[in-house]
Scaffold this active site. Sequence first.
Site, PDB file in Angstrom:
ATOM      1  N   MET A  37      -0.261  15.491  10.315  1.00  0.00           N
ATOM      2  CA  MET A  37       0.889  14.616  10.033  1.00  0.00           C
ATOM      3  C   MET A  37       0.395  13.322   9.418  1.00  0.00           C
ATOM      4  O   MET A  37      -0.587  12.755   9.879  1.00  0.00           O
ATOM      5  CB  MET A  37       1.606  14.297  11.351  1.00  0.00           C
ATOM      6  N   ASN A  38       1.073  12.856   8.326  1.00  0.00           N
ATOM      7  CA  ASN A  38       0.913  11.435   7.965  1.00  0.00           C
ATOM      8  C   ASN A  38       2.276  10.773   7.897  1.00  0.00           C
ATOM      9  O   ASN A  38       3.008  10.852   8.906  1.00  0.00           O
ATOM     10  CB  ASN A  38      -0.030  11.199   6.784  1.00  0.00           C
ATOM     11  N   ASP A  39       2.650  10.133   6.842  1.00  0.00           N
ATOM     12  CA  ASP A  39       3.802   9.217   6.839  1.00  0.00           C
ATOM     13  C   ASP A  39       5.094   9.765   7.465  1.00  0.00           C
ATOM     14  O   ASP A  39       5.456  10.919   7.226  1.00  0.00           O
ATOM     15  CB  ASP A  39       4.222   8.869   5.404  1.00  0.00           C
ATOM     16  N   TRP A  63      -5.355  16.811   5.658  1.00  0.00           N
ATOM     17  CA  TRP A  63      -4.315  16.659   4.642  1.00  0.00           C
ATOM     18  C   TRP A  63      -4.406  17.832   3.660  1.00  0.00           C
ATOM     19  O   TRP A  63      -5.503  18.247   3.293  1.00  0.00           O
ATOM     20  CB  TRP A  63      -4.525  15.324   3.923  1.00  0.00           C
ATOM     21  N   PHE A  98       5.763  14.804  -1.497  1.00  0.00           N
ATOM     22  CA  PHE A  98       5.271  13.549  -0.934  1.00  0.00           C
ATOM     23  C   PHE A  98       6.416  12.773  -0.275  1.00  0.00           C
ATOM     24  O   PHE A  98       7.558  13.220  -0.231  1.00  0.00           O
ATOM     25  CB  PHE A  98       4.604  12.708  -2.031  1.00  0.00           C
ATOM     26  N   SER A  99       6.088  11.573   0.172  1.00  0.00           N
ATOM     27  CA  SER A  99       7.008  10.817   1.031  1.00  0.00           C
ATOM     28  C   SER A  99       8.338  10.486   0.384  1.00  0.00           C
ATOM     29  O   SER A  99       8.437  10.335  -0.836  1.00  0.00           O
ATOM     30  CB  SER A  99       6.337   9.529   1.492  1.00  0.00           C
ATOM     31  N   ARG A 169       5.994   6.759  -6.614  1.00  0.00           N
ATOM     32  CA  ARG A 169       6.329   7.568  -5.435  1.00  0.00           C
ATOM     33  C   ARG A 169       7.056   6.814  -4.314  1.00  0.00           C
ATOM     34  O   ARG A 169       7.317   5.642  -4.402  1.00  0.00           O
ATOM     35  CB  ARG A 169       5.060   8.208  -4.865  1.00  0.00           C
ATOM     36  N   GLU A 225       2.151   1.392  -1.336  1.00  0.00           N
ATOM     37  CA  GLU A 225       2.765   2.661  -0.949  1.00  0.00           C
ATOM     38  C   GLU A 225       3.912   2.381   0.027  1.00  0.00           C
ATOM     39  O   GLU A 225       4.003   1.310   0.631  1.00  0.00           O
ATOM     40  CB  GLU A 225       1.732   3.580  -0.283  1.00  0.00           C
ATOM     41  N   TRP A 307      -5.600   5.782   6.600  1.00  0.00           N
ATOM     42  CA  TRP A 307      -6.443   6.733   5.874  1.00  0.00           C
ATOM     43  C   TRP A 307      -7.920   6.462   6.106  1.00  0.00           C
ATOM     44  O   TRP A 307      -8.757   7.324   5.857  1.00  0.00           O
ATOM     45  CB  TRP A 307      -6.137   6.663   4.366  1.00  0.00           C
TER      46      TRP A 307
HETATM   47  C1  FRU Z   1       0.896   7.110   2.085  1.00  0.00           C
HETATM   48  C2  FRU Z   1       0.887   8.227   1.068  1.00  0.00           C
HETATM   49  C3  FRU Z   1       2.113   8.150   0.187  1.00  0.00           C
HETATM   50  C4  FRU Z   1       2.283   9.564  -0.263  1.00  0.00           C
HETATM   51  C5  FRU Z   1       1.843  10.343   0.939  1.00  0.00           C
HETATM   52  C6  FRU Z   1       1.139  11.634   0.629  1.00  0.00           C
HETATM   53  O1  FRU Z   1       0.203   7.369   3.241  1.00  0.00           O
HETATM   54  O2  FRU Z   1      -0.304   8.175   0.312  1.00  0.00           O
HETATM   55  O3  FRU Z   1       2.042   7.206  -0.835  1.00  0.00           O
HETATM   56  O4  FRU Z   1       3.594   9.849  -0.629  1.00  0.00           O
HETATM   57  O5  FRU Z   1       0.970   9.517   1.672  1.00  0.00           O
HETATM   58  O6  FRU Z   1       0.960  12.412   1.763  1.00  0.00           O
END
Ligand code: FRU
Length: 494
Positions: A37-39, A63, A98-99, A169, A225, A307
């Site tokens: 999991m990220n954002d 990732w 992506f996000s 993005r 971001e 990150w």
């Molecule tokens: C931020 C990011 C966003 C992108 C997503 C990709 O953590 O780099 O800018 O949309 O993660 O997983």
Amino acid sequence: MNSPILQKARTYEAQYGEAIPASERPVYHLTPWVGWMNDPNGFSFYQGQYHLFYQYYPYKTVWGPMHWGHAVSHDLLRWEYLPAAMAPDMPYDKDGCFSGSAAELPDGRQLLLYTGVCKSEDLNPEGHYYDIQTQCVAVGDGVNYEKIPQNPVLTVKDLPEGYSKYDFRDPKIWQEPDGTYSAVAVARTEDKSGAVILYHSPDGFEWHFVTVLDHCRNEHGRMWECPDFFELDGRYLLLLSPQEMQARDEFHAGHATIYLVGDYDPETHTFRREDVHLADYGIDFYATQTLLAPDGRRIMTAWLQTWSDIEDKPQGAKWFGQMICPRELHLKDGRLIQAPIRELEAARTNRVYHENVSVSQPTTLEGIRGRVADLTVNVAPDGELYRSFTIKMAADGEYYTSLTYDTYTSRLTIDRSHAGSHCDFVHSRSCEVRRQDGALKLRILLDRNSIEVFANDGEQVMTVWLYTPQSADGISFSADGKVKVTAEQYDLSF
Ligand code: FRU
């Protein structure tokens, strides 16, 4: 129609996510159903419950091609997993969804606005193919979503002249009082640093450029971001997560989340930035997203991670990455004030209270311990001003995470060097606490794999992860000098 790629993810997560015992996850911090999991994405209130989507790769704890994981909750603390909402299965998002964010349509459906990523033929200087990033829409009923035939809805053509098509993005959408929609997204300008762009749409499907709200100009990191833009207590806030920050003033090097405070003229769409600060002074905090709750609260979530140290994970982990405990936001004297959501209070049980205990040597207090707890500690000088005060948490003979307040420097330091890491990353960070008299109030949320510290009612917040055995659950207090400690602890049960 669910694509085979989405179907595969749904089958996989149902089998392997379900197999992870609840005892191996935090209790009230959301983790991926399985894998990475990220954002936070699509943080919203829709059809009577909160929805939280997330950047997701179910198959490994690293990732990978981004999917959107999905969970729902009535109290933002107890989450129920829903099947993955999106997979990278269209030509324009085949390398990642992506996000992005979510809004409700007039017909009751939910709209997801996200970044579609598709590798281009162009090689960058490091020999990788550049990602082409566009903004795309999917529409659904809260469980199943269809990507619309008009995708992508925003492309390089909707960027100012000279901006990069490879970094565009993270659209954050909101509905205007007149029912139309606005969104902010980030892009990279000619000077190679970030900018926040405002878009508008009459219906959520057809979008057009309005203005560039603010530029980084290589001052606060490089690329920005995960933007968010909203009114808070009469001012406007632009929340951003910059990459490649340089250490300066209160800012540390690397990834960070900052907020720009200013005023906004909706007639001319002009944002006038007045001040910039860090949103969280700990180590593990990035990619915030907020929602406006039905009762008017502005609530923020974030990835409880950055990150910079994603390699530092426990061996054999079946999930990686977690979200913070959502926070209610306010603005006071131009500074962000954060408090854990009030829903947490309903989960409090087993109150333990110790008043005005004199502390100098390391001291434990009966009943004050644990890894899932809501602890408030008030510290005051006992006689003369003390030199420093320390709380050790999640402690046993081998492990601990400490929080130290130094009255000479007025700095609060969190240190997780002894919290199970095997890597020589940053493990300690500090911030200035604006109190001169040695009086300090700390509210500390513990949840198995994290600690969130709210100093002086949320004037400063520090967040860290920790991956130590749950048996390391001791809490002790000590001081250089003499302090009076009042501690109130609740267990949290859901
Ligand atoms: C931020 C990011 C966003 C992108 C997503 C990709 O953590 O780099 O800018 O949309 O993660 O997983």
